[in-house]
Design a protein around this motif. Structure first.
Motif, short mmCIF file in Angstrom:
data_model
loop_
_atom_site.label_atom_id
_atom_site.label_comp_id
_atom_site.label_asym_id
_atom_site.label_seq_id
_atom_site.Cartn_x
_atom_site.Cartn_y
_atom_site.Cartn_z
N TRP A 99 -2.91 -8.67 -9.34
CA TRP A 99 -3.92 -7.64 -9.06
C TRP A 99 -3.63 -6.38 -9.86
O TRP A 99 -2.48 -5.99 -10.05
N TYR A 138 -3.34 -2.81 -9.72
CA TYR A 138 -3.18 -1.75 -8.71
C TYR A 138 -3.38 -0.36 -9.30
O TYR A 138 -3.29 0.64 -8.61
N ASP A 187 -6.22 0.66 -10.72
CA ASP A 187 -7.60 1.06 -10.42
C ASP A 187 -7.67 1.36 -8.92
O ASP A 187 -7.46 0.49 -8.09
N PRO A 188 -7.97 2.63 -8.54
CA PRO A 188 -7.95 3.01 -7.11
C PRO A 188 -8.92 2.22 -6.25
O PRO A 188 -8.66 1.97 -5.08
N GLU A 189 -10.05 1.82 -6.82
CA GLU A 189 -11.04 1.10 -6.01
C GLU A 189 -10.58 -0.31 -5.68
O GLU A 189 -10.81 -0.81 -4.58
N THR A 190 -9.93 -0.98 -6.58
CA THR A 190 -9.48 -2.34 -6.32
C THR A 190 -8.07 -2.38 -5.74
O THR A 190 -7.66 -3.40 -5.18
N ILE A 193 -6.97 -0.78 -3.14
CA ILE A 193 -7.07 -0.86 -1.67
C ILE A 193 -7.37 -2.30 -1.25
O ILE A 193 -6.77 -2.83 -0.31
N VAL A 194 -8.27 -2.94 -1.97
CA VAL A 194 -8.61 -4.33 -1.66
C VAL A 194 -7.39 -5.22 -1.88
O VAL A 194 -7.10 -6.12 -1.08
#
Length: 169
Positions: A126, A128, A130-133, A135-136
C-alpha cells in the motif's frame, strides 16, 4: 351446598373460623352461621369470601368442591401441557435459528478468508504517502490483523456450536 362448600374450602386452606373471620372483617359467629346454613353472605361478602378462599364465586354457590378440585387438576394439567408444548416449540425454533446463524458465520468467515487469500495482503504494498489512501490502508491492515487472529477461534467455536445445536435423532 353453599354452607358445605365454605366449610370444605376453609378447611382445605387450613383456616380456622376465626382466621377466616379476621380476613373478612366479620365475627367468628358469622362464619359459623354460614357453615351451618343459618344465614348466607350478601353479594359483596360472597366476592370477598371467594377471594379469601382463593376460589370462584360459582364454586362457592353451586359446584361441589371435591368435583371442582378434580376438574381444576385436569384443567391445570391440560394448561401445563399446552405451556410445555409451547416452550418446547420455542426452544426448537431458537435452536434452529442459532444453528442457521452459526452456519452463516462459518460461511462468512470462509468467504472473507478466501478474499484475503486471493488479494494476497495488499496492505503490504500500500502507498502510505497518499493521505487519502493511507487511512484505508491502515483500516485494511487492522481488519486483516484482527481477522487472522480471531477468525480461527470464532470458526472453531461456531463449528462446535453447529454440532451442539444440530437436531438430535
Amino acid at each position: 351446598m353453599l354452607s358445605e362448600n365454605i366449610k370444605a374450602l376453609r378447611k382445605s386452606k387450613g383456616l380456622s373460623q376465626e382466621e377466616l373471620a379476621i380476613k373478612l372483617n366479620v365475627v367468628r359467629q358469622t362464619i359459623s352461621k354460614w357453615e351451618q346454613g343459618l344465614s348466607v353472605p350478601d353479594s359483596d361478602m360472597l366476592i370477598a369470601l371467594s377471594e379469601a378462599l382463593e376460589t370462584s364465586a360459582s364454586t362457592l354457590l353451586g359446584e361441589t368442591v371435591t368435583e371442582s378440585k378434580v376438574d381444576d387438576i385436569k384443567m391445570l394439567s391440560e394448561k401445563l401441557e399446552i405451556i410445555n408444548l409451547q416452550l418446547a416449540r420455542r426452544k426448537t425454533t431458537r435452536r434452529k435459528i442459532l444453528h442457521g446463524l452459526l452456519i452463516s458465520l462459518c460461511i462468512v468467515i470462509g468467504i472473507l478468508a478466501a478474499a484475503l487469500f486471493v488479494c494476497k495482503s495488499p496492505y503490504l504494498g500500500w502507498n502510505y504517502h497518499d493521505p487519502e489512501t493511507a487511512i484505508v490502508g491502515v483500516a485494511f491492515h487492522a481488519f486483516e490483523w484482527l481477522f487472522v487472529r480471531l477468525a480461527p477461534i470464532v470458526l472453531i467455536g461456531a463449528i462446535v456450536g453447529i454440532f451442539l445445536t444440530r437436531k438430535k435423532a
